[in-house]
Design an enzyme around this catalytic site. Sequence first.
Site, PDB file in Angstrom:
ATOM      1  N   LYS A  65       0.846  -1.202   0.000  1.00 12.76           N
ATOM      2  CA  LYS A  65       0.000   0.000   0.000  1.00 12.76           C
ATOM      3  C   LYS A  65       0.871   1.238   0.000  1.00 12.76           C
ATOM      4  O   LYS A  65       1.879   1.301   0.721  1.00 12.76           O
ATOM      5  CB  LYS A  65      -0.879  -0.027   1.254  1.00 12.76           C
ATOM      6  CG  LYS A  65      -1.868   1.144   1.385  1.00 12.76           C
ATOM      7  CD  LYS A  65      -2.690   0.981   2.667  1.00 12.76           C
ATOM      8  CE  LYS A  65      -3.743   2.072   2.785  1.00 12.76           C
ATOM      9  NZ  LYS A  65      -4.532   1.925   4.026  1.00 12.76           N
TER      10      LYS A  65
ATOM     11  N   SER B 280      -9.463   1.921   3.328  1.00 17.20           N
ATOM     12  CA  SER B 280      -8.673   2.683   2.407  1.00 17.20           C
ATOM     13  C   SER B 280      -7.687   1.821   1.602  1.00 17.20           C
ATOM     14  O   SER B 280      -7.114   2.308   0.631  1.00 17.20           O
ATOM     15  CB  SER B 280      -7.896   3.773   3.135  1.00 17.20           C
ATOM     16  OG  SER B 280      -7.046   3.222   4.099  1.00 17.20           O
TER      17      SER B 280
ATOM     18  N   SER C   3      -9.480  -0.191   7.588  1.00 15.96           N
ATOM     19  CA  SER C   3      -8.968  -0.098   6.225  1.00 15.96           C
ATOM     20  C   SER C   3      -8.280  -1.316   5.642  1.00 15.96           C
ATOM     21  O   SER C   3      -7.901  -1.291   4.481  1.00 15.96           O
ATOM     22  CB  SER C   3      -8.032   1.102   6.104  1.00 15.96           C
ATOM     23  OG  SER C   3      -8.798   2.282   6.200  1.00 15.96           O
TER      24      SER C   3
END
Lengths: 100, 485
Positions: free
Chosen positions: B79, B154, B178
């Site tokens: 990420k 997210s 997330s």
Amino acid sequence: MLTTVEIEHLANLAKLELSEQEKERYAKELSGILEFVGQLQELDTTGVEPTAHVTGLMGGERSDVVKECNPKTRARLLHAVPRKAGDLVEVPAVFGENRN
Amino acid sequence: MLPNELTILAAHDRLVAKQFSCRELVDSCLSAIEKKDGELGAFLSVFADQARADALRVDEKLEERERIGLLEGIPIAIKDVILTQDQPVTAASKILHGYEAAYDATVMTKLRHAGAIVLGKTNCDEFAMGASTENSAYKITKNPWDPERVPGGSSGGSAAAVASGECIAALGSDTGGSIRQPAGFCGVVGLKPTYGAVSRSGLIAMASSFDQIGPFGKTVEDVELLFNAIRGKDLHDATTVQYELPVTSYELPHLRIGIPKEYFSQGLDPEVATTVRSAIKTYEDLGVEIEEVSLPLSKYALAVYYVLMPSEVSANLARFDGIRYGASTLRNRVTDGSNPVTENELSSVYTKTRGHYFGAEVRRRIMLGVYALSSGYYNAYYKKAQQVRTLLRRDFARVFEQVDALLAPISPTLPFRFAEKTEDPLEMYLADVFTVSANVVGIPGLAVPCPRKEGELPIGFQLMGRPFEEELLFALGRAYEHFEA
């Protein structure tokens, strides 16, 4: 309901430049969110200790000794700086006259 | 099965058995990215050359018949809030456009040491703020199972990349859900570790008392492997905890799972409820003791989160001021037709850089935080929320005296459509209602996908446990997988 003056105050604290349109929009949105989180007032928290972090860990400081920075890391850090003078990070003057 | 479709363990076995080379494994993933990612949008940057060079080294070891570790040669996606040295890191924000990390996050050092191959950086909501990945300043990511729907957020990019076979496994971060929510939306396994289990050094900070880096994988076993590779006390992160893994193997009939009744009230989509209840039934069939429990303060967890998190955000994002890194009016003029250009005045460097390069949600949360922390409001908001945080911790501690784990839905809804929740920010915040508690109290949460029929949208459930008892959650998760296989 938050006013745009209050939003301007927050924007100033947060160092954010906002357009007039944005100020109005945020005033409305933030008011809604603050109303939602205001439900915490329903709870009686007399005598309850605030939790700042969840592990309960205390201390863990290391001694205040300077360790050398890896020169390559240092070079990379400096490479990222928008304005520098040699190895120094250049910042517009905090006080006094600006010289461009 | 193609190499990119395998799990970590299966890929490892086949590498060792020389069924394919590491180069072929990496190429298989890169090929999937090439074919799919134009549409899918999971990746912000792909490190094809570096990945192939790394594969070469692993293949050389295999040629020499040297032993390789379980993660060695395995392509992993990261990420884009985790620092990868000399490679781009954007936090999906324009304020870090062009920035390259000066050092590796601790988790990256550990992964590289284990020989994992970093395929690239995945898309996410800007600064990890969001539940749909729609807040990325660069692109949207689509749900691999339905291109009209979000992958969650997210960490939507990482979840989508694993689900679509673009990588074998991935890392994400979880501050309010997330990792778990996108895992649920994409039908993969995801773990939010106990706060303090994994180092946050090199994670672009969002909310320091909530953030945790965690793994995504195709199976619970893979997630467990990846977790064990990245966890551990770190001198660079004073909030990490030294702990020993429990020397227990868990027997399911001796375990008790609590079903928190407040998570099954109205507002939960009936299809999600039915699917999660069938998972509960599976555990009953496995001989686990199931009992209903109550977490009466559950409804306040979201409010606690949306006071404390923005407050911490406002402090953590103060560093993006255009002086030391990132986008800046010191590099580029940000002109606005009506105002005189004063970008060399310090205050204006701050306000114009931040005002221009931070997205709307980021600015919203910074201002919320500034409000909650400001004089006159601090007691009513920030301190109050911290006190309720204590009450929530007590609630969970009490329940964990009765049961060993909690089983709950991850999301109140099925994966939703794009733009469905973007009108009113509060709508999007409500998506976190079932996930935030784990971050608020600091406990681990494992997202496990339920079996899915062709054409159906993914639905998962989460298991929450006592601090540092990830092993127990893994045992429960593995048992469910084997039963449902």
